[in-house]
Design a protein around this motif. Structure first.
Motif, PDB file in Angstrom:
ATOM      1  N   LYS A  39     -21.535   2.167  -3.364  1.00 44.72           N
ATOM      2  CA  LYS A  39     -20.172   2.016  -2.848  1.00 44.72           C
ATOM      3  C   LYS A  39     -19.348   3.284  -3.051  1.00 44.72           C
ATOM      4  O   LYS A  39     -18.453   3.565  -2.261  1.00 44.72           O
ATOM      5  N   GLU A  40     -19.628   4.030  -4.117  1.00 41.60           N
ATOM      6  CA  GLU A  40     -18.925   5.287  -4.378  1.00 41.60           C
ATOM      7  C   GLU A  40     -19.374   6.379  -3.409  1.00 41.60           C
ATOM      8  O   GLU A  40     -18.605   7.282  -3.094  1.00 41.60           O
ATOM      9  N   LYS A  41     -20.612   6.302  -2.962  1.00 40.18           N
ATOM     10  CA  LYS A  41     -21.202   7.368  -2.154  1.00 40.18           C
ATOM     11  C   LYS A  41     -21.132   7.117  -0.654  1.00 40.18           C
ATOM     12  O   LYS A  41     -21.053   8.059   0.126  1.00 40.18           O
ATOM     13  N   TYR A  42     -21.189   5.858  -0.235  1.00 41.10           N
ATOM     14  CA  TYR A  42     -21.262   5.530   1.187  1.00 41.10           C
ATOM     15  C   TYR A  42     -20.244   4.468   1.572  1.00 41.10           C
ATOM     16  O   TYR A  42     -19.971   3.549   0.804  1.00 41.10           O
ATOM     17  N   LEU A  43     -19.762   4.586   2.797  1.00 41.97           N
ATOM     18  CA  LEU A  43     -18.954   3.545   3.403  1.00 41.97           C
ATOM     19  C   LEU A  43     -19.863   2.783   4.353  1.00 41.97           C
ATOM     20  O   LEU A  43     -20.408   3.359   5.300  1.00 41.97           O
ATOM     21  N   ALA A  44     -20.059   1.518   4.069  1.00 41.59           N
ATOM     22  CA  ALA A  44     -20.907   0.690   4.920  1.00 41.59           C
ATOM     23  C   ALA A  44     -20.113   0.295   6.157  1.00 41.59           C
ATOM     24  O   ALA A  44     -18.921  -0.001   6.069  1.00 41.59           O
ATOM     25  N   PRO A  45     -20.759   0.287   7.308  1.00 40.73           N
ATOM     26  CA  PRO A  45     -20.044  -0.059   8.539  1.00 40.73           C
ATOM     27  C   PRO A  45     -19.778  -1.557   8.644  1.00 40.73           C
ATOM     28  O   PRO A  45     -20.333  -2.360   7.890  1.00 40.73           O
ATOM     29  N   GLU A  46     -18.952  -1.915   9.612  1.00 42.57           N
ATOM     30  CA  GLU A  46     -18.729  -3.326   9.932  1.00 42.57           C
ATOM     31  C   GLU A  46     -20.087  -3.960  10.208  1.00 42.57           C
ATOM     32  O   GLU A  46     -20.960  -3.350  10.822  1.00 42.57           O
ATOM     33  N   GLY A  47     -20.282  -5.146   9.729  1.00 46.39           N
ATOM     34  CA  GLY A  47     -21.552  -5.835   9.928  1.00 46.39           C
ATOM     35  C   GLY A  47     -22.482  -5.746   8.733  1.00 46.39           C
ATOM     36  O   GLY A  47     -23.554  -6.322   8.733  1.00 46.39           O
ATOM     37  N   VAL A  48     -22.061  -5.010   7.700  1.00 48.63           N
ATOM     38  CA  VAL A  48     -22.850  -4.899   6.472  1.00 48.63           C
ATOM     39  C   VAL A  48     -22.005  -5.438   5.326  1.00 48.63           C
ATOM     40  O   VAL A  48     -20.914  -4.940   5.056  1.00 48.63           O
ATOM     41  N   ASP A  49     -22.503  -6.481   4.670  1.00 50.03           N
ATOM     42  CA  ASP A  49     -21.821  -7.091   3.534  1.00 50.03           C
ATOM     43  C   ASP A  49     -22.505  -6.655   2.248  1.00 50.03           C
ATOM     44  O   ASP A  49     -23.743  -6.667   2.161  1.00 50.03           O
ATOM     45  N   LEU A  50     -21.717  -6.277   1.257  1.00 47.04           N
ATOM     46  CA  LEU A  50     -22.224  -5.875  -0.049  1.00 47.04           C
ATOM     47  C   LEU A  50     -21.855  -6.968  -1.042  1.00 47.04           C
ATOM     48  O   LEU A  50     -20.692  -7.354  -1.143  1.00 47.04           O
ATOM     49  N   LEU A  51     -22.855  -7.462  -1.787  1.00 55.33           N
ATOM     50  CA  LEU A  51     -22.609  -8.596  -2.674  1.00 55.33           C
ATOM     51  C   LEU A  51     -23.250  -8.380  -4.036  1.00 55.33           C
ATOM     52  O   LEU A  51     -24.448  -8.097  -4.132  1.00 55.33           O
ATOM     53  N   ASP A  52     -22.448  -8.522  -5.080  1.00 55.72           N
ATOM     54  CA  ASP A  52     -22.930  -8.559  -6.459  1.00 55.72           C
ATOM     55  C   ASP A  52     -23.365  -9.995  -6.712  1.00 55.72           C
ATOM     56  O   ASP A  52     -22.544 -10.881  -6.875  1.00 55.72           O
ATOM     57  N   GLY A  53     -24.685 -10.219  -6.708  1.00 57.70           N
ATOM     58  CA  GLY A  53     -25.219 -11.566  -6.887  1.00 57.70           C
ATOM     59  C   GLY A  53     -25.418 -11.946  -8.337  1.00 57.70           C
ATOM     60  O   GLY A  53     -25.785 -13.088  -8.621  1.00 57.70           O
ATOM     61  N   GLY A  54     -25.196 -10.994  -9.243  1.00 60.43           N
ATOM     62  CA  GLY A  54     -25.337 -11.293 -10.656  1.00 60.43           C
ATOM     63  C   GLY A  54     -26.656 -11.965 -10.971  1.00 60.43           C
ATOM     64  O   GLY A  54     -27.716 -11.507 -10.570  1.00 60.43           O
ATOM     65  N   THR A  55     -26.580 -13.097 -11.652  1.00 59.80           N
ATOM     66  CA  THR A  55     -27.772 -13.862 -12.043  1.00 59.80           C
ATOM     67  C   THR A  55     -27.715 -15.278 -11.474  1.00 59.80           C
ATOM     68  O   THR A  55     -28.185 -16.223 -12.104  1.00 59.80           O
ATOM     69  N   GLU A 154     -30.297   6.399  -2.782  1.00 65.73           N
ATOM     70  CA  GLU A 154     -30.792   7.080  -1.584  1.00 65.73           C
ATOM     71  C   GLU A 154     -31.888   6.260  -0.899  1.00 65.73           C
ATOM     72  O   GLU A 154     -31.991   6.269   0.329  1.00 65.73           O
ATOM     73  N   THR A 155     -32.663   5.536  -1.673  1.00 66.97           N
ATOM     74  CA  THR A 155     -33.681   4.653  -1.099  1.00 66.97           C
ATOM     75  C   THR A 155     -33.009   3.517  -0.342  1.00 66.97           C
ATOM     76  O   THR A 155     -33.434   3.155   0.768  1.00 66.97           O
ATOM     77  N   MET A 156     -31.956   2.950  -0.913  1.00 67.78           N
ATOM     78  CA  MET A 156     -31.192   1.906  -0.225  1.00 67.78           C
ATOM     79  C   MET A 156     -30.650   2.446   1.097  1.00 67.78           C
ATOM     80  O   MET A 156     -30.775   1.794   2.145  1.00 67.78           O
ATOM     81  N   ALA A 157     -30.059   3.631   1.059  1.00 62.30           N
ATOM     82  CA  ALA A 157     -29.512   4.245   2.271  1.00 62.30           C
ATOM     83  C   ALA A 157     -30.615   4.476   3.303  1.00 62.30           C
ATOM     84  O   ALA A 157     -30.414   4.244   4.499  1.00 62.30           O
ATOM     85  N   GLY A 158     -31.784   4.902   2.840  1.00 64.73           N
ATOM     86  CA  GLY A 158     -32.910   5.132   3.740  1.00 64.73           C
ATOM     87  C   GLY A 158     -33.374   3.861   4.429  1.00 64.73           C
ATOM     88  O   GLY A 158     -33.690   3.869   5.620  1.00 64.73           O
ATOM     89  N   VAL A 159     -33.418   2.765   3.685  1.00 62.44           N
ATOM     90  CA  VAL A 159     -33.811   1.480   4.281  1.00 62.44           C
ATOM     91  C   VAL A 159     -32.798   1.081   5.350  1.00 62.44           C
ATOM     92  O   VAL A 159     -33.158   0.706   6.465  1.00 62.44           O
ATOM     93  N   LEU A 160     -31.515   1.172   5.018  1.00 60.42           N
ATOM     94  CA  LEU A 160     -30.489   0.798   5.986  1.00 60.42           C
ATOM     95  C   LEU A 160     -30.569   1.677   7.232  1.00 60.42           C
ATOM     96  O   LEU A 160     -30.467   1.180   8.359  1.00 60.42           O
ATOM     97  N   LYS A 161     -30.765   2.963   7.044  1.00 57.85           N
ATOM     98  CA  LYS A 161     -30.893   3.875   8.189  1.00 57.85           C
ATOM     99  C   LYS A 161     -32.115   3.513   9.028  1.00 57.85           C
ATOM    100  O   LYS A 161     -32.066   3.552  10.254  1.00 57.85           O
ATOM    101  N   SER A 162     -33.226   3.119   8.374  1.00 59.91           N
ATOM    102  CA  SER A 162     -34.424   2.734   9.125  1.00 59.91           C
ATOM    103  C   SER A 162     -34.185   1.467   9.939  1.00 59.91           C
ATOM    104  O   SER A 162     -34.877   1.218  10.921  1.00 59.91           O
ATOM    105  N   TRP A 163     -33.211   0.666   9.530  1.00 58.79           N
ATOM    106  CA  TRP A 163     -32.834  -0.535  10.266  1.00 58.79           C
ATOM    107  C   TRP A 163     -31.801  -0.224  11.353  1.00 58.79           C
ATOM    108  O   TRP A 163     -31.268  -1.133  11.987  1.00 58.79           O
ATOM    109  N   GLY A 164     -31.470   1.057  11.525  1.00 64.33           N
ATOM    110  CA  GLY A 164     -30.518   1.453  12.549  1.00 64.33           C
ATOM    111  C   GLY A 164     -29.068   1.331  12.129  1.00 64.33           C
ATOM    112  O   GLY A 164     -28.179   1.313  12.978  1.00 64.33           O
ATOM    113  N   ILE A 165     -28.830   1.277  10.840  1.00 64.95           N
ATOM    114  CA  ILE A 165     -27.465   1.131  10.317  1.00 64.95           C
ATOM    115  C   ILE A 165     -26.987   2.502   9.858  1.00 64.95           C
ATOM    116  O   ILE A 165     -27.577   3.109   8.964  1.00 64.95           O
ATOM    117  N   GLY A 166     -25.923   2.964  10.470  1.00 64.81           N
ATOM    118  CA  GLY A 166     -25.355   4.256  10.091  1.00 64.81           C
ATOM    119  C   GLY A 166     -24.390   4.099   8.938  1.00 64.81           C
ATOM    120  O   GLY A 166     -23.571   3.196   8.914  1.00 64.81           O
TER     121      GLY A 166
END
Length: 172
Positions: A39-55, A154-166
């Motif tokens: 969240k500090e490094k990237y702004l996720a676009p509309e259509g991407v939800d970020l969730l702290d699922g805890g336990t 960076e791995t998370m960002a790479g996966v999202l990019k591979s899914w076509g998410i900028g």
């Protein structure tokens, strides 16, 4: 976005980035720390939800249903090299996590099993795992895991990019 108000139909073309972990169990917090850094490094676009699922375990089922794509980030304990970042695709999750020791990985296997049984698996699901060294009472990551957080992001960002998410990089 607070995903608790989104219905499965309204989520149908959305992506969920779900972090799992416990902030007071040393390396078990790696997924949550990685999401925070993301969240500090990237702004996720509309259509991407970020969730702290805890336990939350099986309680997460409600939040996961209806998404087209789900990216999970979590600590894994496979007795491998601490700090190693691994990618696990949906069809491998139950096998890879069969002998894992993290407190909620049993819950993750159960979640996947329920989604499969109900015919509600997302089209794409990937786990970014950070190999832990210690899961015990404490609020600090071990050195090896702390050193792997940026690679996991960076791995998370790479996966999202591979899914076509900028993603939009934020200024540091």
């Amino acid at each position: 976005m607070d995903t608790s108000t989104a219905t499965p139909i309204s989520r149908s073309n959305r992506t969920l980035v779900l972090a799992l972990g416990n902030l007071v169990m040393t390396d078990d917090s790696a997924g949550l720390v990685a999401l925070g850094r993301f969240k500090e490094k990237y702004l996720a676009p509309e259509g991407v939800d970020l969730l702290d699922g805890g336990t939350l375990g099986l309680d997460l089922l409600y939040y996961m249903e209806g998404y087209k794509r789900i990216l999970i980030v979590d600590c894994v304990m496979r007795t491998k090299n601490p700090g190693e970042v691994v990618l696990v695709e949906a069809d491998e999750i139950e096998t890879v996590f069969a002998n894992c020791l993290s407190p909620h990985q049993m819950g993750l296997k159960d979640l996947i099993a329920v989604l499969r049984l109900q015919g509600r698996m997302p089209e794409q699901m990937t786990v970014v795992g950070i190999e832990g060294e210690a899961v015990e009472l404490g609020t600090e990551l071990t050195r090896a895991v702390a050193g792997a957080i940026d690679e996991a992001v960076e791995t998370m960002a790479g996966v999202l990019k591979s899914w076509g998410i900028g993603l939009t990089p934020l200024k540091a």
